[in-house]
Design a protein around this motif. Structure first.
Motif, PDB file in Angstrom:
ATOM      1  N   LEU A   1      61.675  27.635  40.937  1.00 57.86           N
ATOM      2  CA  LEU A   1      62.466  27.927  42.128  1.00 57.86           C
ATOM      3  C   LEU A   1      62.682  26.611  42.860  1.00 57.86           C
ATOM      4  N   ILE A   2      63.930  26.189  42.956  1.00 55.12           N
ATOM      5  CA  ILE A   2      64.259  24.881  43.521  1.00 55.12           C
ATOM      6  C   ILE A   2      65.144  25.080  44.740  1.00 55.12           C
ATOM      7  N   ARG A   3      64.715  24.512  45.860  1.00 55.69           N
ATOM      8  CA  ARG A   3      65.477  24.662  47.095  1.00 55.69           C
ATOM      9  C   ARG A   3      66.776  23.861  47.009  1.00 55.69           C
ATOM     10  N   LEU A   4      67.867  24.558  47.218  1.00 52.33           N
ATOM     11  CA  LEU A   4      69.147  23.850  47.317  1.00 52.33           C
ATOM     12  C   LEU A   4      69.403  23.499  48.774  1.00 52.33           C
ATOM     13  N   VAL A   5      69.457  24.521  49.635  1.00 55.52           N
ATOM     14  CA  VAL A   5      69.674  24.277  51.071  1.00 55.52           C
ATOM     15  C   VAL A   5      68.995  25.383  51.869  1.00 55.52           C
ATOM     16  N   ASP A   6      68.736  25.091  53.114  1.00 52.52           N
ATOM     17  CA  ASP A   6      68.507  26.138  54.095  1.00 52.52           C
ATOM     18  C   ASP A   6      69.828  26.271  54.844  1.00 52.52           C
ATOM     19  N   ARG A   7      70.288  27.487  55.015  1.00 52.12           N
ATOM     20  CA  ARG A   7      71.626  27.659  55.592  1.00 52.12           C
ATOM     21  C   ARG A   7      71.614  28.681  56.720  1.00 52.12           C
ATOM     22  N   GLU A   8      72.532  28.505  57.632  1.00 54.94           N
ATOM     23  CA  GLU A   8      72.599  29.349  58.818  1.00 54.94           C
ATOM     24  C   GLU A   8      73.523  30.533  58.566  1.00 54.94           C
ATOM     25  N   GLN A   9      72.981  31.729  58.696  1.00 53.52           N
ATOM     26  CA  GLN A   9      73.769  32.952  58.588  1.00 53.52           C
ATOM     27  C   GLN A   9      74.102  33.445  59.989  1.00 53.52           C
ATOM     28  N   VAL A  54      72.614  34.104  63.448  1.00 57.59           N
ATOM     29  CA  VAL A  54      71.528  35.073  63.302  1.00 57.59           C
ATOM     30  C   VAL A  54      70.226  34.351  62.977  1.00 57.59           C
ATOM     31  N   GLY A  55      70.308  33.300  62.159  1.00 51.66           N
ATOM     32  CA  GLY A  55      69.129  32.541  61.797  1.00 51.66           C
ATOM     33  C   GLY A  55      69.334  31.824  60.478  1.00 51.66           C
ATOM     34  N   PHE A  56      68.354  31.007  60.096  1.00 50.80           N
ATOM     35  CA  PHE A  56      68.426  30.259  58.837  1.00 50.80           C
ATOM     36  C   PHE A  56      67.739  31.046  57.721  1.00 50.80           C
ATOM     37  N   GLU A  57      68.226  30.847  56.503  1.00 51.94           N
ATOM     38  CA  GLU A  57      67.647  31.476  55.328  1.00 51.94           C
ATOM     39  C   GLU A  57      67.543  30.450  54.207  1.00 51.94           C
ATOM     40  N   GLN A  58      66.710  30.748  53.217  1.00 53.17           N
ATOM     41  CA  GLN A  58      66.550  29.876  52.061  1.00 53.17           C
ATOM     42  C   GLN A  58      67.586  30.247  50.997  1.00 53.17           C
ATOM     43  N   TYR A  59      68.268  29.231  50.513  1.00 54.38           N
ATOM     44  CA  TYR A  59      69.167  29.432  49.371  1.00 54.38           C
ATOM     45  C   TYR A  59      68.626  28.568  48.239  1.00 54.38           C
ATOM     46  N   ASP A  60      68.148  29.225  47.192  1.00 53.69           N
ATOM     47  CA  ASP A  60      67.460  28.530  46.110  1.00 53.69           C
ATOM     48  C   ASP A  60      68.206  28.666  44.794  1.00 53.69           C
ATOM     49  N   LEU A  61      67.917  27.737  43.890  1.00 48.05           N
ATOM     50  CA  LEU A  61      68.361  27.841  42.513  1.00 48.05           C
ATOM     51  C   LEU A  61      67.180  28.288  41.660  1.00 48.05           C
ATOM     52  N   VAL A  62      67.401  29.304  40.861  1.00 48.91           N
ATOM     53  CA  VAL A  62      66.376  29.826  39.953  1.00 48.91           C
ATOM     54  C   VAL A  62      66.734  29.328  38.555  1.00 48.91           C
ATOM     55  N   GLY A  69      76.040  23.800  59.459  1.00 52.56           N
ATOM     56  CA  GLY A  69      75.293  25.035  59.227  1.00 52.56           C
ATOM     57  C   GLY A  69      74.263  24.947  58.125  1.00 52.56           C
ATOM     58  N   TYR A  70      73.911  23.727  57.700  1.00 49.87           N
ATOM     59  CA  TYR A  70      72.920  23.555  56.634  1.00 49.87           C
ATOM     60  C   TYR A  70      71.800  22.633  57.089  1.00 49.87           C
ATOM     61  N   ASP A  71      70.629  22.847  56.514  1.00 52.30           N
ATOM     62  CA  ASP A  71      69.488  21.948  56.680  1.00 52.30           C
ATOM     63  C   ASP A  71      69.097  21.486  55.281  1.00 52.30           C
ATOM     64  N   THR A  72      69.118  20.176  55.057  1.00 53.42           N
ATOM     65  CA  THR A  72      68.835  19.637  53.716  1.00 53.42           C
ATOM     66  C   THR A  72      67.476  18.947  53.635  1.00 53.42           C
ATOM     67  N   ALA A  73      66.598  19.210  54.599  1.00 53.64           N
ATOM     68  CA  ALA A  73      65.304  18.524  54.616  1.00 53.64           C
ATOM     69  C   ALA A  73      64.502  18.796  53.340  1.00 53.64           C
ATOM     70  N   ARG A  74      64.628  19.998  52.764  1.00 59.72           N
ATOM     71  CA  ARG A  74      63.846  20.345  51.573  1.00 59.72           C
ATOM     72  C   ARG A  74      64.715  20.435  50.306  1.00 59.72           C
ATOM     73  N   THR A  75      65.947  19.962  50.409  1.00 63.67           N
ATOM     74  CA  THR A  75      66.864  20.035  49.267  1.00 63.67           C
ATOM     75  C   THR A  75      66.286  19.316  48.049  1.00 63.67           C
ATOM     76  N   GLY A  76      66.284  19.996  46.909  1.00 60.89           N
ATOM     77  CA  GLY A  76      65.771  19.421  45.663  1.00 60.89           C
ATOM     78  C   GLY A  76      64.287  19.642  45.446  1.00 60.89           C
ATOM     79  N   GLU A  77      63.612  20.215  46.419  1.00 55.41           N
ATOM     80  CA  GLU A  77      62.163  20.429  46.297  1.00 55.41           C
ATOM     81  C   GLU A  77      61.874  21.621  45.386  1.00 55.41           C
ATOM     82  N   ILE A  78      60.888  21.462  44.518  1.00 53.58           N
ATOM     83  CA  ILE A  78      60.444  22.584  43.683  1.00 53.58           C
ATOM     84  C   ILE A  78      59.523  23.466  44.525  1.00 53.58           C
TER      85      ILE A  78
END
Length: 649
Positions: A490-498, A592-600, A632-641
């Motif tokens: 599970l690899i974090r792509l972005v945290d994004r604002e919904q 509404v808030g931020f959510e995790q968008y990941d690549l599986v 609307g994105y947070d990339t602090a953890r982008t690419g992290e496993i």
């Protein structure tokens, strides 16, 4: 005018044969002409082209060395070396030079010893050794090209070698394109306000047709747009009486303002009105009598995909027929649908699909079926045909796909199936730029659909943002539930604002989910199985809002951009989506808030060079900076496993 009624639908192959046979009987083909060799690329030989001279025109040396008369060398050996006098029995030659008349062989310079006035041979030479004989490539009067041969770079070289400076080729067929429709305007004359209000439609089919016709060796001529008036259409057809073929675009269906079939019938013969192919069913084929000439006429449907298919299936074969050659055939590939594809029996359906080769098997993801979605062609990798006798294709059962892209492009693609996010297109662009051999092909079926595709071995990776309402954790629970025994990273792509996407300025003052229930506000939803739909249902449940109380809850779209477009167009007042989609179209946004968008990604693919390249791009500063500009994105953890997981077997 009364509504048209289709004649009996004709199978495409049968309709084409009847049309071509009748054209051969009554219509004159474009003929042939001579052109300068320098201008012959892309033209087609109209008759056998014979060499005017032999090539080479003389016996020439194929190696650097000495030209000799072979019998003079017989008897030479290491024990009894033979000396040949230079200038009398041996003559120095370089590669390509003509041989002296007395010589019939060449000894390589490496195989001789030389004295002051003679060469010393230690083995005999056989006749015509290292010699390019006269006519070795071409003999005078030999056929260089047969009729129907397409002239390319190598053919031009052969013609030049044979002394052909003005080859005989088929004339370019003059094809008149007549756009029809009272609401059509030329591209440059379109008014954005009228376009948005539906009072105008930009006419671009003629541009598509022209491009296809030029590639087929024809000369397209686009006529002025004709209004929906049969007399005006008839008049415009008459102005094209010097053409070899006339295409009437639009007005081919069965509506009360569709006149093309009536016009063609009134001018001559109506051979087919309606073919058993979709898109493309309203195609019309006929022959017009214009003065002393009989000219083939095709009524091409107005919807772009129908039009493209009608040109491909009927017009391009006619042009090839006139040039005595087979139309180019696309490369075919067996492709397996990722889901069942129902189809109407009795109609041959041409589905536009994206392809991904996963573990050696090509999986086909269908694109929108609408005949008006031109991007379903520009985004497609192939056309998947469903035969008219079938009721569709079952998932996992192969169909035959005609490739629209080179096979190596498809083999270099990573297939991502799952949730939509705007950063996927950005990721594809950066991947192509930094690693031109690879690309990211994404199909949007929702987070759950992506995980199920991974479980079935139909994708390389999936985008997911499935919230577990019980734990508040994204993706992990869904992976364990749906991925069987497949181990994945599970690899974090972005945290994004919904949030709620609303009209610019939020005129209805939509601030929260409470504003949606029972208020008459029209909502646009995401499809079942999408992470956004899961988030919506969770938020509604927390607030005690029944889905049935929301007008439009059952109205679904498959991407955040389509949700935003529904709001922009006024079809809906609000929809749940990401801020980036709202920003892209200049709409309002209530967070509404931020959510995790990941690549599986299955662990088995982490060493795939395409995945390695993708992760390199994801972790690059360039990607993060580009994502940040979307908003609307947070990339602090982008690419992290985030972790590695295995579903329950």
């Amino acid at each position: 005018m009364e509504r048209n009624i289709y004649l009996e639908l004709t199978p495409p192959a049968q309709a084409l044969k009847i049309w071509l046979d009748r054209i051969d009987e009554v219509c004159a083909a474009p003929g042939s002409e001579e052109v300068d060799l320098e201008q012959s690329a892309g033209r087609v030989a109209s008759a056998a082209i014979l060499a005017k001279r032999s090539s080479p025109a003389f016996h020439g040396a194929a190696m650097d060395g000495y030209a000799v008369f072979a019998p003079d060398t017989y008897g030479a050996s290491t024990r009894r070396p033979l000396a040949l006098a230079i200038g009398k029995q041996a003559w120095p030659v370089n590669t390509g030079q003509p041989l002296p008349k007395a010589a019939n062989a060449v000894v390589m310079i490496e195989e001789i010893n030389q004295e002051a006035d003679a060469i010393i041979l230690e083995k005999p030479v056989f006749p015509w050794q290292h010699v390019r004989k006269t006519g070795e490539d071409l003999v005078e009067t030999e056929v260089i090209l047969p009729p129907g041969a397409l002239i390319g770079a190598q053919e031009i070289g052969a013609l030049a070698a044979g002394g052909i400076m003005r080859p005989q080729v088929f004339k370019k067929a003059k094809v008149a394109i007549l756009p029809t429709g009272s609401d059509l305007v030329k591209l440059g004359d379109a008014n954005e306000t009228d376009l948005a209000a539906g009072r105008q439609l930009p006419e671009f089919n003629s541009l598509v047709f022209s491009t296809m016709l030029k590639a087929a060796g024809a000369e397209p001529i686009t006529l002025p747009i004709a209004p929906d008036d049969p007399e005006e259409i008839r008049r415009m057809v008459w102005t094209a009486r010097d053409a070899d073929l006339i295409l009437i675009n639009a007005g081919t269906s069965a509506g009360s303002h569709d006149f093309s079939a009536h016009v063609i019938a009134g001018l001559g013969e109506l051979i087919a009105h309606g073919v058993s192919m979709m898109p493309g069913k309203p195609t019309v084929l006929g022959i017009a009598s214009l003065g002393e000439r009989k000219i083939p006429v095709a009524g091409i449907p107005g919807y772009p995909v129908s039009a493209w298919l009608a040109i491909s299936e009927f017009v391009l074969p006619l042009l090839a027929h006139w040039q005595k050659r087979q139309p180019p055939r696309p490369e075919m590939m067996a492709a397996f649908p990722v889901k069942p594809l129902p189809s109407k029996p009795g109609m041959e359906e041409k589905l536009r699909v994206k392809l991904g080769i996963v573990d050696g098997k090509a999986w086909a993801v269908p694109l929108p079926r609408g005949a008006g979605t031109i991007t379903s062609l520009s985004r497609a990798d192939a056309i998947l045909s469903i035969p008219s006798a079938n009721e569709g294709l079952d998932a996992g059962k192969p169909g035959l796909a005609a490739l629209l892209r080179p096979r190596n492009e498809i083999e270099g693609a990573l297939l991502a199936i799952g949730s939509h996010d705007n950063t996927l297109d950005l990721l594809d662009s950066l991947l192509r730029r930094s690693h031109p051999r690879f690309r990211l092909t994404s199909a949007h079926v929702g987070s759950l659909g992506g995980l199920l595709a991974l479980a079935r071995g139909q994708a390389h990776l999936a985008g997911s943002h499935l919230l577990d309402p019980e734990t508040g954790i994204y993706n992990e629970g869904a992976i364990r539930k749906h991925l069987g025994a497949t181990p994945v990273a599970l690899i974090r792509l972005v945290d994004r604002e919904q949030g709620l996407i609303v009209a610019r300025g939020n005129p209805l003052d939509i601030r929260s989910f409470e504003n949606l229930g029972g208020s008459g506000i029209r909502f646009i939803n995401r499809q079942k199985g999408s992470g956004t739909r899961v988030l919506l249902d969770w938020e509604l449940k927390k607030r005690g809002i029944a889905p049935g109380a929301i007008a439009g809850y059952e109205d679904e779209e498959y991407t955040h951009m389509n949700v935003a477009q529904a709001v922009l167009s006024g079809r809906a007042d609000a929809g749940l989506g990401v801020r980036a989609a709202a920003n892209a179209l200049g709409l309002g946004f209530e967070p509404v808030g931020f959510e995790q968008y990941d690549l599986v990604i299955p662990l088995a693919y982490l060493q795939d060079e395409r995945v390695i390249a993708l992760l390199e791009v994801i972790r690059s500063r360039e990607f993060r900076d580009a994502v940040d500009t979307l908003g609307g994105y947070d990339t602090a953890r982008t690419g992290e496993i985030v972790g590695t997981f295995q579903g329950s077997s």
